[in-house]
Design a protein around this motif. Sequence first.
Motif, PDB file in Angstrom:
ATOM      1  N   SER A  41      37.953 -21.709  18.796  1.00 19.20           N
ATOM      2  CA  SER A  41      38.225 -22.810  19.720  1.00 19.20           C
ATOM      3  C   SER A  41      39.685 -22.815  20.163  1.00 19.20           C
ATOM      4  CB  SER A  41      37.862 -24.148  19.078  1.00 19.20           C
ATOM      5  OG  SER A  41      38.600 -24.365  17.903  1.00 19.20           O
ATOM      6  N   ASP A  42      40.575 -22.279  19.317  1.00 18.04           N
ATOM      7  CA  ASP A  42      41.974 -22.141  19.722  1.00 18.04           C
ATOM      8  C   ASP A  42      42.092 -21.244  20.958  1.00 18.04           C
ATOM      9  OD1 ASP A  42      42.659 -23.636  17.475  1.00 18.04           O
ATOM     10  OD2 ASP A  42      42.990 -21.854  16.239  1.00 18.04           O
ATOM     11  N   LEU A  43      41.325 -20.159  20.951  1.00 18.47           N
ATOM     12  CA  LEU A  43      41.367 -19.227  22.071  1.00 18.47           C
ATOM     13  C   LEU A  43      40.778 -19.850  23.331  1.00 18.47           C
ATOM     14  CD1 LEU A  43      40.233 -15.969  20.211  1.00 18.47           C
ATOM     15  CD2 LEU A  43      42.540 -16.877  20.515  1.00 18.47           C
ATOM     16  N   HIS A  44      39.668 -20.570  23.175  1.00 22.45           N
ATOM     17  CA  HIS A  44      39.083 -21.254  24.328  1.00 22.45           C
ATOM     18  C   HIS A  44      40.076 -22.242  24.929  1.00 22.45           C
ATOM     19  CE1 HIS A  44      35.215 -19.486  23.748  1.00 22.45           C
ATOM     20  NE2 HIS A  44      34.934 -20.139  22.641  1.00 22.45           N
ATOM     21  N   THR A  45      40.793 -22.942  24.052  1.00 20.57           N
ATOM     22  CA  THR A  45      41.694 -23.988  24.526  1.00 20.57           C
ATOM     23  C   THR A  45      42.898 -23.407  25.258  1.00 20.57           C
ATOM     24  OG1 THR A  45      41.032 -25.452  22.723  1.00 20.57           O
ATOM     25  CG2 THR A  45      43.087 -25.969  23.848  1.00 20.57           C
ATOM     26  N   ILE A  46      43.539 -22.401  24.684  1.00 22.43           N
ATOM     27  CA  ILE A  46      44.740 -21.884  25.334  1.00 22.43           C
ATOM     28  C   ILE A  46      44.412 -21.209  26.665  1.00 22.43           C
ATOM     29  CG2 ILE A  46      45.967 -21.609  23.154  1.00 22.43           C
ATOM     30  CD1 ILE A  46      45.454 -18.609  23.315  1.00 22.43           C
ATOM     31  N   LYS A  47      43.170 -20.745  26.831  1.00 24.52           N
ATOM     32  CA  LYS A  47      42.736 -20.153  28.099  1.00 24.52           C
ATOM     33  C   LYS A  47      42.140 -21.194  29.050  1.00 24.52           C
ATOM     34  CE  LYS A  47      41.600 -15.720  25.915  1.00 24.52           C
ATOM     35  NZ  LYS A  47      40.486 -14.771  25.600  1.00 24.52           N
ATOM     36  N   ASN A  48      42.096 -22.435  28.604  1.00 30.55           N
ATOM     37  CA  ASN A  48      41.536 -23.528  29.400  1.00 30.55           C
ATOM     38  C   ASN A  48      40.084 -23.275  29.788  1.00 30.55           C
ATOM     39  OD1 ASN A  48      41.684 -26.079  30.575  1.00 30.55           O
ATOM     40  ND2 ASN A  48      42.260 -25.252  32.571  1.00 30.55           N
ATOM     41  N   GLU A  49      39.321 -22.667  28.908  1.00 26.67           N
ATOM     42  CA  GLU A  49      37.920 -22.374  29.208  1.00 26.67           C
ATOM     43  C   GLU A  49      37.049 -23.623  29.134  1.00 26.67           C
ATOM     44  OE1 GLU A  49      37.786 -17.671  27.941  1.00 26.67           O
ATOM     45  OE2 GLU A  49      37.141 -19.188  26.485  1.00 26.67           O
ATOM     46  N   TRP A  50      37.545 -24.681  28.522  1.00 26.99           N
ATOM     47  CA  TRP A  50      36.810 -25.947  28.494  1.00 26.99           C
ATOM     48  C   TRP A  50      37.347 -26.926  29.535  1.00 26.99           C
ATOM     49  CZ3 TRP A  50      37.166 -25.816  22.496  1.00 26.99           C
ATOM     50  CH2 TRP A  50      36.086 -25.053  21.998  1.00 26.99           C
ATOM     51  N   LYS A  51      38.295 -26.461  30.347  1.00 26.51           N
ATOM     52  CA  LYS A  51      38.812 -27.220  31.490  1.00 26.51           C
ATOM     53  C   LYS A  51      39.430 -28.564  31.106  1.00 26.51           C
ATOM     54  CE  LYS A  51      36.979 -23.861  33.795  1.00 26.51           C
ATOM     55  NZ  LYS A  51      37.850 -22.713  34.149  1.00 26.51           N
ATOM     56  N   ASP A  52      40.032 -28.621  29.925  1.00 31.97           N
ATOM     57  CA  ASP A  52      40.654 -29.883  29.529  1.00 31.97           C
ATOM     58  C   ASP A  52      42.001 -29.675  28.844  1.00 31.97           C
ATOM     59  OD1 ASP A  52      39.890 -28.793  27.108  1.00 31.97           O
ATOM     60  OD2 ASP A  52      39.027 -30.656  26.312  1.00 31.97           O
ATOM     61  N   PRO A  56      52.219 -28.090  27.934  1.00 34.65           N
ATOM     62  CA  PRO A  56      52.129 -26.989  26.976  1.00 34.65           C
ATOM     63  C   PRO A  56      51.201 -27.345  25.818  1.00 34.65           C
ATOM     64  CG  PRO A  56      54.183 -28.163  26.664  1.00 34.65           C
ATOM     65  CD  PRO A  56      53.537 -28.746  27.891  1.00 34.65           C
ATOM     66  N   CYS A  57      50.523 -26.330  25.309  1.00 32.91           N
ATOM     67  CA  CYS A  57      49.535 -26.527  24.250  1.00 32.91           C
ATOM     68  C   CYS A  57      49.931 -25.733  23.012  1.00 32.91           C
ATOM     69  CB  CYS A  57      48.156 -26.076  24.741  1.00 32.91           C
ATOM     70  SG  CYS A  57      46.864 -26.137  23.488  1.00 32.91           S
ATOM     71  N   VAL A  58      49.900 -26.387  21.866  1.00 37.39           N
ATOM     72  CA  VAL A  58      50.150 -25.730  20.585  1.00 37.39           C
ATOM     73  C   VAL A  58      48.887 -25.856  19.744  1.00 37.39           C
ATOM     74  CG1 VAL A  58      51.567 -25.629  18.514  1.00 37.39           C
ATOM     75  CG2 VAL A  58      52.606 -26.296  20.694  1.00 37.39           C
ATOM     76  N   PRO A  59      48.075 -24.799  19.626  1.00 31.28           N
ATOM     77  CA  PRO A  59      46.814 -24.902  18.892  1.00 31.28           C
ATOM     78  C   PRO A  59      47.028 -24.855  17.381  1.00 31.28           C
ATOM     79  CG  PRO A  59      46.912 -22.915  20.291  1.00 31.28           C
ATOM     80  CD  PRO A  59      48.277 -23.495  20.210  1.00 31.28           C
ATOM     81  N   GLY A  60      45.890 -24.753  16.666  1.00 29.85           N
ATOM     82  CA  GLY A  60      45.927 -24.625  15.214  1.00 29.85           C
ATOM     83  C   GLY A  60      45.438 -25.847  14.489  1.00 29.85           C
ATOM     84  N   HIS A  61      44.222 -25.771  13.872  1.00 30.33           N
ATOM     85  CA  HIS A  61      43.705 -26.915  13.112  1.00 30.33           C
ATOM     86  C   HIS A  61      43.195 -26.485  11.729  1.00 30.33           C
ATOM     87  CE1 HIS A  61      39.973 -25.834  15.592  1.00 30.33           C
ATOM     88  NE2 HIS A  61      39.677 -25.502  14.343  1.00 30.33           N
ATOM     89  N   GLY A 125      49.392 -28.731  17.388  1.00 31.70           N
ATOM     90  CA  GLY A 125      48.762 -28.249  16.172  1.00 31.70           C
ATOM     91  C   GLY A 125      49.631 -27.427  15.251  1.00 31.70           C
ATOM     92  N   GLY A 126      48.959 -26.602  14.452  1.00 28.15           N
ATOM     93  CA  GLY A 126      49.581 -25.947  13.316  1.00 28.15           C
ATOM     94  C   GLY A 126      50.333 -24.665  13.597  1.00 28.15           C
ATOM     95  N   TYR A 127      50.318 -24.174  14.827  1.00 21.35           N
ATOM     96  CA  TYR A 127      51.118 -22.990  15.141  1.00 21.35           C
ATOM     97  C   TYR A 127      52.543 -23.449  15.436  1.00 21.35           C
ATOM     98  CZ  TYR A 127      46.541 -20.802  15.791  1.00 21.35           C
ATOM     99  OH  TYR A 127      45.260 -20.348  15.630  1.00 21.35           O
ATOM    100  N   SER A 128      53.107 -24.100  14.468  1.00 18.88           N
ATOM    101  CA  SER A 128      54.425 -24.708  14.599  1.00 18.88           C
ATOM    102  C   SER A 128      55.073 -24.765  13.228  1.00 18.88           C
ATOM    103  CB  SER A 128      54.303 -26.117  15.197  1.00 18.88           C
ATOM    104  OG  SER A 128      53.386 -26.898  14.464  1.00 18.88           O
ATOM    105  N   SER A 129      56.263 -25.274  13.176  1.00 21.58           N
ATOM    106  CA  SER A 129      56.996 -25.320  11.915  1.00 21.58           C
ATOM    107  C   SER A 129      56.625 -26.517  11.063  1.00 21.58           C
ATOM    108  CB  SER A 129      58.507 -25.346  12.186  1.00 21.58           C
ATOM    109  OG  SER A 129      58.897 -24.225  12.956  1.00 21.58           O
ATOM    110  N   ASN A 130      56.371 -27.653  11.721  1.00 21.47           N
ATOM    111  CA  ASN A 130      56.106 -28.900  11.009  1.00 21.47           C
ATOM    112  C   ASN A 130      55.084 -29.730  11.770  1.00 21.47           C
ATOM    113  OD1 ASN A 130      58.600 -28.973   8.946  1.00 21.47           O
ATOM    114  ND2 ASN A 130      59.341 -28.301  10.944  1.00 21.47           N
TER     115      ASN A 130
END
Length: 306
Positions: A41-52, A56-61, A125-130
């Motif tokens: 779902s991270d990949l779908h989101t960063i590519k905007n495949e769900w159109k929402d 900027p987007c930071v994925p990772g759950h 999300g979690g692709y970050s430091s904190n």
Amino acid sequence: MGPVVTSRISQIRRISCVLTILRTGDDDVAIKVLYCGICHSDLHTIKNEWKDTIYPCVPGHEIAGAVTEVGASVTRFKAGDRVGVGCMVNSCQSCDRCAGGFENLCPGIVWTYNSVDLDGTVTYGGYSSNVVVHERFVVRFPDAMPLDQGAPLLCAGITVYSPMRRHGLDAPGKHVGVAGLGGLGHVAVKLARAFGARVTVVSSSPAKRREALDRLGADAFVLSSDAYEMKVIYSSIFSDQTQARGSFIGSYICDGVGVVHAGCGGHHGRHHQHGVREHSTDPAVGIAEAQRQDGAGRHAREAPLI
């Protein structure tokens, strides 16, 4: 923190931005991110495949890390605790669903990233430091569990664990079928084996046979393109369901393939559909829904807790 965000609006391009971490509120837990798993779902989101997607987007759950600070009202955690965060970071916390422990069904659910929190801020999300998360949505890792191995349990793990527990599959003597040996499938096989179930893996890839049987310990492997093998396993499902209580009491299909396989649970078996097709218009379904089909042909949606 200063993550590099990949976005696709009219074309894929890379931008750099600095995102400011929110201050730790009274009910919040501040976490230093040490590991974060990757979900499709991270990949779908960063590519905007769900159109929402909100850029900027930071994925990772599938976040695993250590507590660095807690708010004044936090009682369950302290600095230094080894903790994790799954796909949710907030909800209304006042509706019947929240009161019953089903925050994932709350109309006001706030996802870990690409969501608008109750105060109007966008979540990252979690692709970050904190990250800073409400205490209610933080879980503790056992001391003996390596954090890098525990992170995927916050998504793939709980998605298959929850329906297994809910439907009494956490005891020996059941037959669990796992359709698709991907991320969810791997974990489903391991959990079913740990519960003492007989496990059959169904896959379209003959290359997965050795992995399923030798590496993961499945009892049987069925190639979905082989009509004879499929006929045999289908017959065995019905056979399991007609044996006396105390032997095989129904079969369970844990389906990690992004298509619906109607009827494969048999008359009284359970079929849980996990995952979502790439172009589905409802990304929430992919994270928090399993589908059950029972013998009367009724369809019910059940959302595993994360």
